[in-house]
Motif scaffolding. Structure first.
Motif, PDB file in Angstrom:
ATOM      1  N   LEU A 240      -1.758 -36.240  16.338  1.00 21.76           N
ATOM      2  CA  LEU A 240      -3.065 -35.635  16.075  1.00 21.76           C
ATOM      3  C   LEU A 240      -4.154 -36.344  16.863  1.00 21.76           C
ATOM      4  O   LEU A 240      -5.037 -35.697  17.434  1.00 21.76           O
ATOM      5  N   GLU A 241      -4.106 -37.663  16.910  1.00 19.30           N
ATOM      6  CA  GLU A 241      -5.153 -38.443  17.579  1.00 19.30           C
ATOM      7  C   GLU A 241      -5.354 -37.989  19.020  1.00 19.30           C
ATOM      8  O   GLU A 241      -6.487 -37.884  19.505  1.00 19.30           O
ATOM      9  N   GLN A 242      -4.263 -37.694  19.727  1.00 14.32           N
ATOM     10  CA  GLN A 242      -4.393 -37.344  21.131  1.00 14.32           C
ATOM     11  C   GLN A 242      -4.903 -35.924  21.352  1.00 14.32           C
ATOM     12  O   GLN A 242      -5.185 -35.527  22.490  1.00 14.32           O
ATOM     13  N   THR A 243      -5.079 -35.158  20.255  1.00 11.93           N
ATOM     14  CA  THR A 243      -5.673 -33.823  20.372  1.00 11.93           C
ATOM     15  C   THR A 243      -7.150 -33.804  19.995  1.00 11.93           C
ATOM     16  O   THR A 243      -7.827 -32.792  20.210  1.00 11.93           O
ATOM     17  N   LEU A 244      -7.659 -34.889  19.423  1.00 12.89           N
ATOM     18  CA  LEU A 244      -9.038 -34.910  18.940  1.00 12.89           C
ATOM     19  C   LEU A 244     -10.015 -35.141  20.081  1.00 12.89           C
ATOM     20  O   LEU A 244      -9.736 -35.889  21.022  1.00 12.89           O
ATOM     21  N   SER A 245     -11.182 -34.523  19.965  1.00  5.55           N
ATOM     22  CA  SER A 245     -12.262 -34.764  20.933  1.00  5.55           C
ATOM     23  C   SER A 245     -13.587 -34.770  20.199  1.00  5.55           C
ATOM     24  O   SER A 245     -13.867 -33.905  19.367  1.00  5.55           O
TER      25      SER A 245
ATOM     26  N   ALA B 163      -6.536 -25.633   6.591  1.00  7.74           N
ATOM     27  CA  ALA B 163      -7.798 -26.364   6.665  1.00  7.74           C
ATOM     28  C   ALA B 163      -8.163 -26.614   8.116  1.00  7.74           C
ATOM     29  O   ALA B 163      -7.324 -26.521   9.023  1.00  7.74           O
ATOM     30  N   LYS B 164      -9.432 -26.964   8.333  1.00 10.00           N
ATOM     31  CA  LYS B 164      -9.893 -27.384   9.646  1.00 10.00           C
ATOM     32  C   LYS B 164     -10.435 -28.805   9.534  1.00 10.00           C
ATOM     33  O   LYS B 164     -11.319 -29.084   8.716  1.00 10.00           O
ATOM     34  N   LEU B 165      -9.883 -29.691  10.343  1.00  6.49           N
ATOM     35  CA  LEU B 165     -10.407 -31.042  10.448  1.00  6.49           C
ATOM     36  C   LEU B 165     -11.679 -30.981  11.272  1.00  6.49           C
ATOM     37  O   LEU B 165     -11.651 -30.571  12.446  1.00  6.49           O
ATOM     38  N   VAL B 166     -12.815 -31.363  10.665  1.00  7.88           N
ATOM     39  CA  VAL B 166     -14.101 -31.210  11.350  1.00  7.88           C
ATOM     40  C   VAL B 166     -14.782 -32.545  11.622  1.00  7.88           C
ATOM     41  O   VAL B 166     -15.757 -32.585  12.383  1.00  7.88           O
ATOM     42  N   ALA B 167     -14.289 -33.640  11.028  1.00  8.66           N
ATOM     43  CA  ALA B 167     -14.883 -34.951  11.290  1.00  8.66           C
ATOM     44  C   ALA B 167     -13.869 -36.030  10.953  1.00  8.66           C
ATOM     45  O   ALA B 167     -13.042 -35.867  10.054  1.00  8.66           O
ATOM     46  N   VAL B 168     -13.928 -37.131  11.710  1.00 10.18           N
ATOM     47  CA  VAL B 168     -13.132 -38.317  11.408  1.00 10.18           C
ATOM     48  C   VAL B 168     -14.069 -39.515  11.376  1.00 10.18           C
ATOM     49  O   VAL B 168     -14.973 -39.630  12.208  1.00 10.18           O
ATOM     50  N   ASP B 169     -13.880 -40.375  10.396  1.00 15.53           N
ATOM     51  CA  ASP B 169     -14.720 -41.573  10.244  1.00 15.53           C
ATOM     52  C   ASP B 169     -16.203 -41.246  10.280  1.00 15.53           C
ATOM     53  O   ASP B 169     -17.024 -41.999  10.815  1.00 15.53           O
ATOM     54  N   GLY B 170     -16.551 -40.067   9.749  1.00 16.67           N
ATOM     55  CA  GLY B 170     -17.948 -39.661   9.671  1.00 16.67           C
ATOM     56  C   GLY B 170     -18.496 -39.015  10.914  1.00 16.67           C
ATOM     57  O   GLY B 170     -19.659 -38.587  10.925  1.00 16.67           O
ATOM     58  N   LYS B 171     -17.684 -38.896  11.977  1.00 16.81           N
ATOM     59  CA  LYS B 171     -18.168 -38.356  13.252  1.00 16.81           C
ATOM     60  C   LYS B 171     -17.524 -36.998  13.517  1.00 16.81           C
ATOM     61  O   LYS B 171     -16.306 -36.858  13.439  1.00 16.81           O
TER      62      LYS B 171
ATOM     63  N   VAL C 267     -15.795 -33.760  15.156  1.00 15.33           N
ATOM     64  CA  VAL C 267     -14.856 -33.506  16.244  1.00 15.33           C
ATOM     65  C   VAL C 267     -14.724 -31.996  16.418  1.00 15.33           C
ATOM     66  O   VAL C 267     -15.075 -31.219  15.522  1.00 15.33           O
ATOM     67  N   ALA C 268     -14.212 -31.596  17.570  1.00 13.87           N
ATOM     68  CA  ALA C 268     -13.882 -30.183  17.755  1.00 13.87           C
ATOM     69  C   ALA C 268     -12.847 -29.817  16.695  1.00 13.87           C
ATOM     70  O   ALA C 268     -11.841 -30.509  16.537  1.00 13.87           O
ATOM     71  N   PRO C 269     -13.086 -28.743  15.917  1.00 12.83           N
ATOM     72  CA  PRO C 269     -12.207 -28.439  14.776  1.00 12.83           C
ATOM     73  C   PRO C 269     -10.740 -28.299  15.176  1.00 12.83           C
ATOM     74  O   PRO C 269     -10.416 -27.724  16.218  1.00 12.83           O
ATOM     75  N   VAL C 270      -9.874 -28.837  14.322  1.00 12.64           N
ATOM     76  CA  VAL C 270      -8.429 -28.734  14.511  1.00 12.64           C
ATOM     77  C   VAL C 270      -7.846 -28.138  13.241  1.00 12.64           C
ATOM     78  O   VAL C 270      -8.012 -28.692  12.148  1.00 12.64           O
ATOM     79  N   ALA C 271      -7.174 -26.994  13.368  1.00 14.51           N
ATOM     80  CA  ALA C 271      -6.597 -26.318  12.208  1.00 14.51           C
ATOM     81  C   ALA C 271      -5.225 -26.888  11.887  1.00 14.51           C
ATOM     82  O   ALA C 271      -4.482 -27.332  12.767  1.00 14.51           O
TER      83      ALA C 271
ATOM     84  N   ALA D  93     -11.753 -38.980  20.030  1.00 14.34           N
ATOM     85  CA  ALA D  93     -12.694 -38.997  18.911  1.00 14.34           C
ATOM     86  C   ALA D  93     -13.517 -40.276  18.898  1.00 14.34           C
ATOM     87  O   ALA D  93     -13.071 -41.335  19.345  1.00 14.34           O
ATOM     88  N   LEU D  94     -14.728 -40.167  18.364  1.00 18.27           N
ATOM     89  CA  LEU D  94     -15.509 -41.347  17.994  1.00 18.27           C
ATOM     90  C   LEU D  94     -15.029 -41.814  16.625  1.00 18.27           C
ATOM     91  O   LEU D  94     -14.869 -41.009  15.705  1.00 18.27           O
TER      92      LEU D  94
END
Length: 486
Positions: free
Chosen positions: A358-363, A277-285, A287-291, A440-441
């Motif tokens: 994971l948090e420290q890789t999110l943007s 999967a690709k993480l594409v948003a956190v808390d509705g905002k 982020v740059a996709p993370v596989a 991340a926002l």
């Protein structure tokens, strides 16, 4: 049948082999919506359970709001008891935020209250009681669609996670506190007793520990407390994994999973198993996709996962693993004719302990503008399991002005993780243990034991905005303050 016809058919699927999700919401023209608070009965492990519900005019849980529409909802309290609903992640004026007596009182039985405010951004949000009623499933999804959501060639599935107990929340709290109870409705307006703690010395000690992360990590793994309560069941869209919700998906199709951790005191890791999967948003905002295949989420957080179903088809469990324990819940994605095996609610091994890897890789794709902070403060998160008294110290006398750039460094001086949620604002994660980055926002972020996380935000609408731990029992036992914005 083309793909769009398939997706339309899958939304209304009601075959005996597959269970159509009650959380699937059809598009409708933007209009004023009615939301009713009521009770309902679930079958939990073969036992009837009376829980709360939040249903729209169509009788389905939650709300879906069309692209560009304002929040225009009539909230009807169909209970005999008082209650109130918080619109988690949205940015209403403070009087419509949905916290008891801040400033409006709770809704009385049979009372209707109108809510009207602009929606600042599309995304995955949710709504829940800001009282102990949250434990008894008084929560539901709140999805705000974008134009891209409406035209995207994909199937959308919303999954709301819960921890469930047949024991009333008041009794659970009494067991944790030794019968002393907590703050009524989680409202702690009083000054905090700092006792005899030397906060300067403790901060210096914590700063020294941050210089050696290996030692600190070992310390946390030995002593940290993971779970306050062993629940009777863990639910995904009101179902246990012994009888999961099954969604029919198309071979070679695309799926967007909107996960919401609505649990009162349980963190999970989402395991997509055989599907990458690709993480594409956190808390509705966005982020740059993370596989990946494993994505942590603490209480109050949401994650959007995009995945592709293999053209060969099959059945694909998507699991939520309880932190540090063998219990799990989840749903199943299955193509037509796929064999669906039995799934146990107990895994062979414990779920991962959540950290900030994971948090420290999110943007964020739309980060805050670069600014020098007008206000900087250290927030000490303290407490312990023995006394079961949790506190936030360091910002008791803080007063903010609208438009100020604010930075809070949250230093967790306890041995439990704290999911910290700020009402009325989006914030950006800008540092972890002193290492700066453009993260991340969010509106809710995890602060693990003996670590420090820094957030930045621009002070928004006037009001006294709640800032608290989203572990329900930590919040009602003291870990909540109100930030005044003038």
């Amino acid at each position: 049948m083309n793909r769009r016809e398939f997706l339309a058919a899958a939304t209304g699927l009601a075959a005996s082999t597959f269970i159509a999700s009650p959380f699937g919401k059809a598009y409708a023209a933007p209009q004023r919506q009615k939301l009713t608070i009521s009770t309902r009965t679930l079958d939990v492990n073969g036992r009837a359970a009376t829980v709360y519900g939040l249903t729209g005019a169509d009788g389905k849980p939650g709300l879906t709001i069309e692209p560009g529409a304002d929040f225009a909802v009539d909230l009807v309290n169909g209970l005999k008891e008082e209650t109130i609903i918080h619109w988690h992640g949205l940015l209403p004026p403070v009087e419509q935020d949905g916290v008891p007596d801040n400033p409006l009182p709770m809704l009385k039985g049979a009372e209707t209250r109108a809510y009207d405010f602009p929606i600042h951004a599309p995304g995955t949000y949710w709504m829940h009681a800001h009282t102990l009623q949250e434990q008894n499933l008084l929560a539901a999804p709140l999805i705000v669609h974008s134009q891209d959501d409406r035209t995207a060639d994909r199937q959308e599935i919303v999954v709301l996670l819960h921890d469930f107990s047949f024991t009333p929340a008041e009794e659970l709290l009494a067991k944790l506190t030794g019968g002393n109870g907590g703050m009524h409705h989680g409202m702690n307006h009083g000054a905090m007793d700092m006792g005899t703690m030397d906060m300067g010395a403790m901060s210096e000690s914590m700063g020294n520990m941050h210089g050696n992360m290996q030692d600190m990590g070992a310390m946390g793994s030995m002593a940290m407390d993971l779970n306050d309560i062993d629940y009777d069941a863990y639910l995904a869209n009101d179902r246990t994994l012994d009888d999961p919700e099954v969604h029919q998906v198309e071979k070679g199709g695309r799926v967007l999973l909107r996960f919401i951790n609505g649990a009162s005191s349980t963190a999970f890791s989402i395991d997509t198993g055989a599907l990458s999967a690709k993480l594409v948003a956190v808390d509705g905002k966005p982020v740059a996709p993370v596989a990946g295949n494993l994505f942590p989420m603490t209480m109050g957080q949401r994650i959007d996962l995009a995945l592709d179903v293999p053209s060969s088809g099959g059945a694909f469990p998507i699991l939520a693993l309880r932190e540090g324990a063998a219990q799990r819940t989840g749903i199943v994605l299955a193509t037509a004719g796929a064999m669906i095996g039995r799934l146990s609610a107990l895994a062979d091994q414990k779920g991962p302990v959540l950290d900030l890897a994971l948090e420290q890789t999110l943007s964020a794709t739309n980060p805050l503008a670069q600014r020098t902070p007008d206000v900087k403060a250290m927030v000490h998160l303290t407490g312990d399991m023995m006394s079961y008294r949790w506190q936030m110290m360091g910002i008791e006398d803080l007063a903010l002005k609208g438009g100020e750039r604010v930075e809070f460094s949250m230093m967790n001086m306890s041995m439990m993780a704290h999911p910290m949620h700020l009402h009325g604002h989006d914030f950006q994660v800008v540092a972890i243990n002193g290492r700066r980055f453009s993260g991340a926002l969010r509106d809710t972020v995890l602060v693990p034991p003996m670590q420090t996380l820094t957030i930045a935000f621009d002070a928004g609408k006037p009001g006294h905005w709640p800032f608290h731990c989203h572990h329900l029992y930590h919040m009602v036992s003291g870990m909540m303050v109100h930030l005044p914005v003038a």
